[in-house]
Design a protein around this motif. Structure first.
Motif, PDB file in Angstrom:
ATOM      1  N   GLU A  21       1.530   7.758   3.661  1.00 20.66           N
ATOM      2  CA  GLU A  21       0.036   7.991   2.930  1.00 20.66           C
ATOM      3  C   GLU A  21      -0.695   6.864   1.806  1.00 20.66           C
ATOM      4  OE1 GLU A  21      -2.026  10.912  -0.115  1.00 20.66           O
ATOM      5  OE2 GLU A  21       0.572  11.693   0.423  1.00 20.66           O
ATOM      6  N   LEU A  22       0.476   6.470   1.021  1.00 14.88           N
ATOM      7  CA  LEU A  22      -0.274   5.185   0.740  1.00 14.88           C
ATOM      8  C   LEU A  22       0.136   4.329   1.217  1.00 14.88           C
ATOM      9  CD1 LEU A  22       0.365   4.439  -2.540  1.00 14.88           C
ATOM     10  CD2 LEU A  22       2.339   3.674  -2.790  1.00 14.88           C
ATOM     11  N   LEU A  23       1.161   3.743   2.033  1.00 11.95           N
ATOM     12  CA  LEU A  23       0.775   2.534   2.703  1.00 11.95           C
ATOM     13  C   LEU A  23      -0.860   2.487   3.095  1.00 11.95           C
ATOM     14  CD1 LEU A  23       4.289   2.065   4.426  1.00 11.95           C
ATOM     15  CD2 LEU A  23       2.865   0.547   2.460  1.00 11.95           C
ATOM     16  N   ALA A  24      -1.819   3.840   4.061  1.00 15.48           N
ATOM     17  CA  ALA A  24      -2.474   3.703   4.518  1.00 15.48           C
ATOM     18  C   ALA A  24      -3.767   3.567   3.790  1.00 15.48           C
ATOM     19  CB  ALA A  24      -2.774   5.373   5.629  1.00 15.48           C
ATOM     20  N   ARG A  25      -3.591   4.490   2.588  1.00 12.96           N
ATOM     21  CA  ARG A  25      -4.930   4.095   1.529  1.00 12.96           C
ATOM     22  C   ARG A  25      -4.690   2.942   1.055  1.00 12.96           C
ATOM     23  NH1 ARG A  25      -6.844   9.076  -0.323  1.00 12.96           N
ATOM     24  NH2 ARG A  25      -5.410  10.708   0.281  1.00 12.96           N
ATOM     25  N   ILE A  26      -3.251   2.196   1.035  1.00 17.70           N
ATOM     26  CA  ILE A  26      -4.037   0.354   0.750  1.00 17.70           C
ATOM     27  C   ILE A  26      -4.412  -0.676   1.722  1.00 17.70           C
ATOM     28  CG2 ILE A  26      -2.183  -1.366   0.384  1.00 17.70           C
ATOM     29  CD1 ILE A  26      -0.183   0.467  -0.751  1.00 17.70           C
ATOM     30  N   HIS A  27      -4.299  -0.222   3.277  1.00 16.01           N
ATOM     31  CA  HIS A  27      -4.358  -0.497   4.250  1.00 16.01           C
ATOM     32  C   HIS A  27      -6.264  -0.125   3.937  1.00 16.01           C
ATOM     33  CE1 HIS A  27      -0.886  -2.456   5.652  1.00 16.01           C
ATOM     34  NE2 HIS A  27      -0.175  -1.792   5.517  1.00 16.01           N
ATOM     35  N   ASP A  57     -11.244   2.848  -6.458  1.00 17.55           N
ATOM     36  CA  ASP A  57     -11.680   3.495  -5.585  1.00 17.55           C
ATOM     37  C   ASP A  57     -11.168   4.420  -4.188  1.00 17.55           C
ATOM     38  OD1 ASP A  57     -12.770   0.111  -4.312  1.00 17.55           O
ATOM     39  OD2 ASP A  57     -11.628  -0.441  -6.007  1.00 17.55           O
ATOM     40  N   ASP A  58     -10.032   4.515  -5.016  1.00 16.00           N
ATOM     41  CA  ASP A  58      -9.259   5.611  -4.183  1.00 16.00           C
ATOM     42  C   ASP A  58      -8.000   6.102  -5.302  1.00 16.00           C
ATOM     43  OD1 ASP A  58      -8.730   7.917  -2.244  1.00 16.00           O
ATOM     44  OD2 ASP A  58      -7.794   5.984  -0.596  1.00 16.00           O
ATOM     45  N   TYR A  59      -6.761   7.064  -4.759  1.00 15.96           N
ATOM     46  CA  TYR A  59      -6.359   7.759  -5.749  1.00 15.96           C
ATOM     47  C   TYR A  59      -5.064   8.124  -4.829  1.00 15.96           C
ATOM     48  CZ  TYR A  59      -8.842  12.262  -4.085  1.00 15.96           C
ATOM     49  OH  TYR A  59      -9.151  13.025  -3.510  1.00 15.96           O
ATOM     50  N   VAL A  60      -4.053   8.470  -5.326  1.00 15.02           N
ATOM     51  CA  VAL A  60      -2.470   8.937  -4.233  1.00 15.02           C
ATOM     52  C   VAL A  60      -2.586   9.991  -5.285  1.00 15.02           C
ATOM     53  CG1 VAL A  60      -0.629   8.603  -3.524  1.00 15.02           C
ATOM     54  CG2 VAL A  60      -2.371   7.252  -3.637  1.00 15.02           C
ATOM     55  N   ASP A 108       3.577  10.754   0.328  1.00 15.29           N
ATOM     56  CA  ASP A 108       4.304  10.260   1.184  1.00 15.29           C
ATOM     57  C   ASP A 108       4.062   8.673   1.171  1.00 15.29           C
ATOM     58  OD1 ASP A 108       5.857  11.334   3.704  1.00 15.29           O
ATOM     59  OD2 ASP A 108       4.092   9.431   4.461  1.00 15.29           O
ATOM     60  N   THR A 109       5.363   8.243   1.190  1.00 15.96           N
ATOM     61  CA  THR A 109       5.084   6.837   1.965  1.00 15.96           C
ATOM     62  C   THR A 109       4.084   6.396   2.841  1.00 15.96           C
ATOM     63  OG1 THR A 109       7.538   5.970   0.799  1.00 15.96           O
ATOM     64  CG2 THR A 109       6.297   4.157   1.925  1.00 15.96           C
ATOM     65  N   ALA A 155      10.902   0.266  -8.613  1.00 14.22           N
ATOM     66  CA  ALA A 155      11.686  -0.945  -7.661  1.00 14.22           C
ATOM     67  C   ALA A 155      12.160  -0.056  -6.143  1.00 14.22           C
ATOM     68  CB  ALA A 155      13.535  -0.918  -8.838  1.00 14.22           C
ATOM     69  N   ALA A 156      12.404   0.978  -6.205  1.00 13.25           N
ATOM     70  CA  ALA A 156      11.961   1.172  -4.560  1.00 13.25           C
ATOM     71  C   ALA A 156      10.810   1.242  -4.298  1.00 13.25           C
ATOM     72  CB  ALA A 156      12.169   2.974  -5.561  1.00 13.25           C
ATOM     73  N   LEU A 157      10.074   1.672  -5.176  1.00 16.05           N
ATOM     74  CA  LEU A 157       8.575   1.150  -4.202  1.00 16.05           C
ATOM     75  C   LEU A 157       7.948   0.010  -3.836  1.00 16.05           C
ATOM     76  CD1 LEU A 157       5.897   2.165  -3.279  1.00 16.05           C
ATOM     77  CD2 LEU A 157       5.024   2.434  -5.710  1.00 16.05           C
ATOM     78  N   SER A 158       8.463  -1.041  -5.043  1.00 12.85           N
ATOM     79  CA  SER A 158       8.480  -2.268  -4.315  1.00 12.85           C
ATOM     80  C   SER A 158       8.995  -2.893  -3.085  1.00 12.85           C
ATOM     81  CB  SER A 158       8.595  -3.358  -5.282  1.00 12.85           C
ATOM     82  OG  SER A 158       7.934  -3.189  -7.190  1.00 12.85           O
TER      83      SER A 158
END
Length: 229
Positions: free
Chosen positions: A108-114, A97-100, A105-106, A14-17
């Motif tokens: 970091e996650l957003l950068a990897r998704i993009h 394709d990648d891992y976290v 850090d949020t 929920a928090a991440l969404s």
């Protein structure tokens, strides 16, 4: 972009969404491996990225990743508490394709998704065009079909592994700076991608069974050492 979040903890999901929604993502939450696999039918179901937590209640996360890759080419980012290189390479070999690594850090996650979502079937050729095939001793690289073979045997590579190999292979013997590789293959200047680069290089060496093919130039980057024909 539609994003499939595979996470069994409802509070975390929920928090991440909510964070992802604020950054423009349309998030679908799957609580188990089976829910995730069903959500990806048919042909990836239009998702741009799958964010896959490995701690699932019904199936091993690595197993789920392998099943996802058999069904769709949708980019998969693994979320894991395991920080050792062997675990990461195992994930990449299964098609991630990648891992976290948790805790992350949020940003970091957003950068990897993009970074992984920029890849499309029409992605610019990282080798810069020109010849449609590269021949390096026993290594044969077909750029249009993105197929790599060694001594005639086809080697299964992930998208980023292929892009990395194709980039280095365009100029054998030339040292590519880490920053240059990250910029051209991951399309980002974010410094945290450096660890991902190291894991992809290690995975390539293992898959090709040619550890000396990609040489580490300490403090600078990497270069491809063309093998003898």
């Amino acid at each position: 972009m539609r994003l499939l979040l595979v996470e069994d903890d409802n509070h975390v999901a929920a928090a991440l969404s909510a964070v992802l929604a604020r950054h423009g993502f349309d998030v679908t939450h799957a609580r188990s491996g089976e829910e995730a696999l069903q959500a990806l039918v048919p042909e990836g179901a239009g998702f741009g990225v799958v964010l896959l937590d490995l701690g699932l209640p019904d199936q091993d996360g690595y197993e789920v990743c392998g099943k996802i890759r058999k069904r769709t080419s949708t980019p998969v980012i693994m979320v894991t508490a395991r920080s050792d290189v062997r675990s990461r390479i195992h994930g990449l070999n299964l098609g991630a394709d990648d891992y976290v690594v948790k805790p992350y850090d949020t940003g970091e996650l957003l950068a990897r998704i993009h970074a992984v979502s920029r890849r499309t079937v029409h992605e610019e050729d990282p080798a810069g065009g020109g010849d449609s095939a590269l021949h390096l001793g026993p290594v044969h690289i077909e750029l249009p079909t993105r197929q790599v073979s060694v001594d005639g045997s086809v080697i299964q590579l992930t998208r980023k592994e292929f892009d990395l190999l194709a980039l280095l292979a365009q100029r054998p013997g030339v040292v590519f700076r880490r920053e240059q590789i990250i910029s051209e293959v991951w399309r980002t200047s974010w410094e945290g991608t450096g660890r991902t680069l190291e894991v992809h290089v290690a995975s390539l060496r293992a898959k090709l069974r040619m550890p000396a093919l990609i040489e580490t130039v300490r403090g600078v980057g990497y270069r491809l050492v063309a093998p003898a024909a």
